[in-house]
Every structure is written in C-alpha cells, then in structure tokens.
Write an enzyme that holds these catalytic residues in place. Structure first.
Site, short mmCIF file in Angstrom:
data_model
loop_
_atom_site.label_atom_id
_atom_site.label_comp_id
_atom_site.label_asym_id
_atom_site.label_seq_id
_atom_site.Cartn_x
_atom_site.Cartn_y
_atom_site.Cartn_z
N GLU A 36 0.87 -1.17 0.00
CA GLU A 36 0.00 0.00 0.00
C GLU A 36 0.91 1.22 0.00
O GLU A 36 1.81 1.32 0.85
CB GLU A 36 -0.90 0.02 1.24
CG GLU A 36 -1.85 1.21 1.19
CD GLU A 36 -2.77 1.34 2.39
OE1 GLU A 36 -2.75 0.48 3.29
OE2 GLU A 36 -3.50 2.35 2.42
N ARG A 270 5.34 -12.99 9.86
CA ARG A 270 5.86 -11.65 9.70
C ARG A 270 7.28 -11.59 10.25
O ARG A 270 7.60 -12.31 11.19
CB ARG A 270 5.00 -10.72 10.55
CG ARG A 270 4.32 -9.63 9.84
CD ARG A 270 3.50 -8.85 10.83
NE ARG A 270 3.79 -7.44 10.67
CZ ARG A 270 3.24 -6.70 9.71
NH1 ARG A 270 2.40 -7.23 8.85
NH2 ARG A 270 3.55 -5.42 9.60
N LYS A 280 4.67 0.23 8.95
CA LYS A 280 4.69 1.58 8.38
C LYS A 280 4.00 2.59 9.28
O LYS A 280 4.41 3.73 9.37
CB LYS A 280 4.01 1.56 7.01
CG LYS A 280 4.89 1.00 5.94
CD LYS A 280 4.19 1.04 4.61
CE LYS A 280 3.12 -0.02 4.56
NZ LYS A 280 2.45 -0.11 3.27
P1 ATP Z 1 2.76 -2.30 7.77
O1 ATP Z 1 2.23 -2.89 9.03
O2 ATP Z 1 4.22 -2.12 7.75
O3 ATP Z 1 2.00 -1.12 7.31
P2 ATP Z 1 1.33 -3.70 5.86
O4 ATP Z 1 1.05 -5.14 5.86
O5 ATP Z 1 0.21 -2.79 6.12
O6 ATP Z 1 2.55 -3.46 6.76
P3 ATP Z 1 1.55 -3.48 3.08
O7 ATP Z 1 2.08 -2.39 2.25
O8 ATP Z 1 0.11 -3.77 3.05
O9 ATP Z 1 2.02 -3.22 4.54
O10 ATP Z 1 2.39 -4.80 2.86
C1 ATP Z 1 2.70 -5.37 1.61
C2 ATP Z 1 3.06 -6.80 1.85
O11 ATP Z 1 4.16 -6.89 2.74
C3 ATP Z 1 1.92 -7.56 2.49
O12 ATP Z 1 1.77 -8.78 1.77
C4 ATP Z 1 2.37 -7.82 3.88
O13 ATP Z 1 1.90 -9.06 4.33
C5 ATP Z 1 3.88 -7.81 3.76
N1 ATP Z 1 4.55 -7.39 5.00
C6 ATP Z 1 4.41 -6.21 5.64
N2 ATP Z 1 5.14 -6.18 6.76
C7 ATP Z 1 5.79 -7.36 6.84
C8 ATP Z 1 6.71 -7.95 7.78
N3 ATP Z 1 7.11 -7.30 8.85
N4 ATP Z 1 7.17 -9.20 7.52
C9 ATP Z 1 6.77 -9.84 6.42
N5 ATP Z 1 5.92 -9.36 5.51
C10 ATP Z 1 5.42 -8.13 5.71
MG MG Z 2 -1.49 -3.14 4.85
#
Ligand code: ATP
Ligand code: MG
Length: 571
Positions: A36, A270, A280
């Site tokens: 995102e 994760r 983020k």
């Molecule tokens: P954040 O909590 O950092 O905002 P998010 O999941 O909202 O993470 P996205 O941009 O939606 O961030 O994530 C894109 C992809 O990265 C998703 O498939 C998510 O599962 C993966 N992802 C995000 N953070 C991690 C992490 N710490 N370890 C592994 N995969 C991750």
């Molecule tokens: Mg997300």
C-alpha cells in the site's frame, strides 16, 4: 529477475505450490507483491517480496507489483516512487507487470453489483459505531475462554435487491454524506469468526485519491478488493503475512460469490527484529513526530534508511535468505542483521584510517617539513583492491582514547614512556604531553620515532603490543562522523510495561555526531554511498548530506561482532 533470496522458512509454501501444480489446480505460478503506498518499504517488506518474487522465479512463473491503493486518506504518489526505487535497488525486476488496484474501481463496482443481485450484499444505514456494536466482540467467559456471542442483524439487512441496487448507485453518485451508508456482504452475523459478520465492502469518503482524483466518493475495503484484484490478475498464490489468516475464509467467500479466478491465499510469519519496530504506521509516527530525520534516517529499518546507513542490497538479501535458519519465535536478533552486514562489508569495503576524536601527536625527532608516502593495503580480503599511499609527517592526529596519562591495567596504547606501533608507519615512544591547566584536558602528546622500524618492523625483537591508527594533520580531511545506537532501549519495544507506550522506549542517545573527525586524504574524493572500513572503528558509508569540503559519514556497524560470539557460545 536477479537471484531472488527466498527465506529458508518458506519450504511449506513451496510444498503447497508443488501440490497445486501436481493436482492441476493451477497450471503455472503467478504471485504478486501488494504494497500500500502509504509509507516507505521496510525490511519486513523485503522478506515479503523475497518470497513473492522468489517463489515465482523458482517455479518459472511471474510476479506482479501491485499498488494496493484503495485508501485515499493516506496514499501518495511519492510513496509509489519510493517503493519502486527501493525494490529496484534491492535487485528485483517486475518488468512491465506494474498494476494499481485503483485501476480496478469500475471492475470492483461491477462485482459489487453482481453480489447485490445475488442477494449477497446490502446497503446499510448503521453508523460506524453501531456497526461495531451489532457485530459484537470476543469476550472471556467465566473460565477465561474466549467466546464470541452472536452479533445482531442490522434492521436494513433485508432490503430488496432493487432497493439495494438503487441505493448503491446513489452512493456512487454522491447523494449521501460520508459514513451515512455502507455496502456490506450478507454472510452471517453469528459466525464465530468476527471477520465474517457481514463485513463492509464499500464506504463513502469524499477524499480525493492521488490517482483517481474526485472520480469516486465510494472506496472498496481491503477484504473485498484484495481477493478480487488477485483474481483479475490471475494470481495463483496470494502470499501474505500471518495476520491475514483469519481473513482467509472471507477471501475465499468473495472469490466464490463473485465467481472469479480461484486465487489461493497462503500466509507466512511476519518478520520482527529486536530493538526496532516494523510497521509503516509506527515508522510514519517516528517521521511525523520528528523522532528521526525522515523515512531514510540511517536508524530506520526502512530499505532507504538501511541503504543510507551503508547496507548493500547483497547484505539485505543475504539476511533475508538466512533468517529462516536464525529465526526464534519469529523475532530475529538485530545482531544477526548486523552480522550479515559485517560479512558483506568485510569483503567489499576498502580500509582507510580516520580518527573520530582527534588528539595531536608530535614526533619530536621527525625532520622538519618532511612528508613520507607510506604504502597501505586497501583490502586484505580482496587483493584486487590494491594499495594506496598514505602521507606521514611529524604531526599526526590520533584517537583521544589511545592516550592515557595514567594507564589502566592491560592498556597497551600510548602513555608516558610506552611504545606503540603506528599502523603502516613506525614504532614511537611517548616522551610527554601537554595538559590545559584550567580544564585538565590533554592538548598534545609527544613522542620520538625510530627510523629503523619503518613499516612497523621491530628489528631487535622488542615487544610492542599496541598498534594505533593515525592521520597526518597537514593532510587530514575533516569529517562529520555520525555514530548510531539502536532506536529502542528494549528488545521488544511493543511489549512495554503497562502505562507506557512504545514511544517511551525510544533511545534518547541513538545518534552521536562528531563534527571534527579527521580522515585520510583519499576520503576527500569519496562520493555519497561509498563504503569504507575505518580501521579499528567500524564500517562507514558516505552520507548524501556530504558537500565538497564537508564529508559526512555514517557508522553502519562497529567491528565487534556480538552475533559471532553468541553463535560460538551456543555451539
Ligand atoms: P505495515 O504494518 O508495515 O504497514 P502492511 O502489511 O500494512 O505493513 P503493506 O504495504 O500492506 O504493509 O504490505 C505489503 C506486503 O508486505 C503484504 O503482503 C504484507 O503481508 C507484507 N509485509 C508487511 N510487513 C511485513 C513484515 N514485517 N514481515 C513480512 N511481511 C510483511
Ligand atoms: Mg497493509
């Protein structure tokens, strides 16, 4: 695509995929990485796209880059650009497979209409607050076992298909205010999984979107949008982190109800790293509250912050490919990350001498005005890196810590009467020092050198235990050296004691700036991003804040490898 680094822990994903290919469920493998654009990528994302791109590569398939941009409040084109730059820098290539969920609004709207017509979705008038109340919450019973009492149907749940179609069209046309109506999936308000209790599919938000502008005032929710975007792109395996596991039944429900390509969701753990936060949302808070200088602050676990700190793409990919092995409780010790960085920089970084806290050393018997060029090895790990000349003269900068008026036990550096070797130079004997009577600060140290000992030879077998680094004062380049400690004081900042927040755990001393460090003349030509080992001090990278005549360096990591020690102790 370059060599992808697939975490070792992803074997179970390979098993699922292999099974799906064998059973004929899918004929090929097509994954996606769906960030995102509401922040910069962090090392957790590197794990995710290591898996997404890596799995596609291993099975000869494809991986899409899809911006999951259906939340207009927080998204921005600047984030899109930073995400693309960081993925490229890490060496992954999505070629022409760049997609935006915001391009699918019309398609998604069509599927929503389809669901309404099937009687599987309805327009609701409940407020946010009421929707939550009607859904119910999980509560502990008298034996402290979590139970989820059934929720309550909305009074608008049984609207006719015609009414729903009409209201939904009017939602799109902007006839209602923000939050006045939602479109909800008609599933089961008594479902044990709260996610399945008539989840919201669309909400009204009059916020311009960075790509679609004011074209839409209704926006699809993640749980509705994601599976259907996957299906549209023909994604076979939708790999995501574990928090989406409870959403999987809903993912499958939307695919089934919409009668689209049967993408399959598979979850993985994760990545968490000690002494930092990996989300983020939290990283954004550090940026907006100015606890760091920006998303690319070298203390940040973002890809851009790590790049600025001195990490190479190889070091990050190596870490990602090894964490499966080093993982405990899905928390990886930050010292293991640093260990991967040291291993990489040890191979690639040229050695130079620099003095962080300078103290003048005067060689009393050095011929006045004489400058000698000493030969120094650039990288003992890499003969191809060659040698360089380092100027030596009668006045040098040495590290303040390398002189003690009264030496503590086992101190083999300079003190009155002691002998040390100057790296690549001569053996010197300390003859005295000057002290500022007012402050008590040592202002100068004096010594004599022995011309017989050039290159550090001790011809008469005299014992010299200490070797110190130095920089010729007349030739030195002034540097600003930035030294970093961990961002957080405790191992797991999110697990702070009650009454505190993770922000209270921020390390107040995570940055130390030394504006008057001195380096060898080669550093005058260093460019932003260049990496060096400063002998005895650690690995440093040249910061983009550098200007001609004012080089700024970041300490990427010190030389002391605590991880190697931990490993040794654990056998
Ligand atoms: P954040 O909590 O950092 O905002 P998010 O999941 O909202 O993470 P996205 O941009 O939606 O961030 O994530 C894109 C992809 O990265 C998703 O498939 C998510 O599962 C993966 N992802 C995000 N953070 C991690 C992490 N710490 N370890 C592994 N995969 C991750
Ligand atoms: Mg997300």
């Amino acid at each position: 695509m370059s060599d992808a680094s697939v975490p070792a822990a992803s074997d179970f994903i390979k098993d699922f995929i292999t099974e799906d290919l064998k059973s004929g469920r899918f004929k090929e493998v097509h994954t996606r990485f769906p960030p995102e654009p509401n922040g910069w990528l962090h090392i957790g994302h590197a794990k995710a796209f290591g898996i997404d791109f890596g799995m596609a590569e291993q099975f000869g398939g494809k991986c899409n880059l899809r911006f999951d941009d259906t939340n207009p409040e927080k998204e921005d084109i600047a984030y899109v650009e930073s995400i693309k730059r960081d993925i490229k820098w890490l060496g992954y290539d999505w070629e022409d497979r760049e997609y935006f969920a915001s391009d699918y609004y019309e398609y998604l709207y069509g599927l929503a209409v389809k669901l309404i017509k099937k009687g599987s979705a309805y327009v609701d008038d409940l407020s946010d607050q009421e929707t939550r109340e009607y859904r119910g919450t999980a509560v502990p019973d008298k034996n402290n076992i979590t139970i989820t009492p059934p929720g309550k149907n909305s009074p608008f749940r049984d609207r006719s298909v015609e009414e729903n179609l009409d209201l939904f069209a009017r939602m799109r046309a902007g006839e209602f205010g923000d939050g006045e109506k939602t479109l909800r999936a008609k599933i089961d308000m008594a479902h044990p999984n709260l996610v399945m209790r008539d989840p919201v599919m669309y909400r009204i938000r009059r916020v311009p979107h960075y790509r679609t502008g004011n074209a839409w005032c209704i926006y699809p929710m993640y749980d509705f949008q994601h599976p259907l975007s996957d299906a549209l792109e023909g994604i076979t395996h939708s790999l995501c982190s574990l928090e989406y596991e409870i959403h999987r039944p809903l993912y499958e429900w939307f695919i089934r109800e919409a009668e689209v390509f049967p993408s399959r969701q598979i979850e993985f753990a994760r990545l968490n790293i000690t002494r930092t936060v990996l989300s983020k949302r939290w990283l954004l808070q550090l940026v907006t509250e100015k606890r760091v200088s920006g998303w690319d602050d070298p203390r940040m676990p973002t890809i851009a912050g790590m790049r600025r700190r001195g990490y190479s793409p190889e070091a990050i990919r190596d870490f990602i490919s090894r964490i499966g092995v080093a993982k405990t409780d899905s928390f990886v010790d930050i010292q293991f990350l640093e260990h991967c960085l040291r291993e990489d920089l040890n191979k690639r970084a040229n050695r130079v001498m620099a003095v962080l806290k300078p103290l003048k050393l005067v060689i009393e018997n050095w011929p006045a005005g004489k400058v000698e060029e000493l030969e120094a090895v650039n990288n003992p790990e890499d003969p191809a890196a060659g040698t360089r000349k380092v100027p030596f003269s009668g006045e040098l900068w040495i590290e303040r810590d390398d002189f003690q008026e009264v030496p503590p036990p086992k101190y083999f550096r300079l003190f009155p009467g002691s002998m040390v070797r100057l790296r690549y130079g001569y053996i010197v004997t300390c003859t005295g020092f000057t002290k500022d009577p007012a402050s008590g600060e040592i202002t100068e140290v004096r010594c004599t050198y022995d011309a017989e000992t050039k290159g550090g030879n001790a011809p008469d077998n005299r014992k010299v235990k200490g070797t110190i680094h130095w920089v010729s004062a007349a030739h030195a380049v002034t540097l600003e050296a930035r030294l970093y400690d961990y961002l957080f004081l405790s191992e797991r900042p999110m697990e702070v004691p009650e009454g505190k927040t993770w922000m209270d755990d921020l390390n107040p001393a995570s940055l130390e700036s030394l504006p008057n460090a001195k380096g060898e003349p080669v550093l005058a030509n260093a460019k932003s991003g260049d990496r060096f080992q400063f002998e005895r001090l650690g690995y440093f990278s040249v910061d983009p804040d550098s200007k001609p005549g004012k080089i700024v360096v970041n300490r990427a990591v010190s030389l002391r490898d605590t991880w190697a020690k931990i490993e040794k102790k654990n056998g």
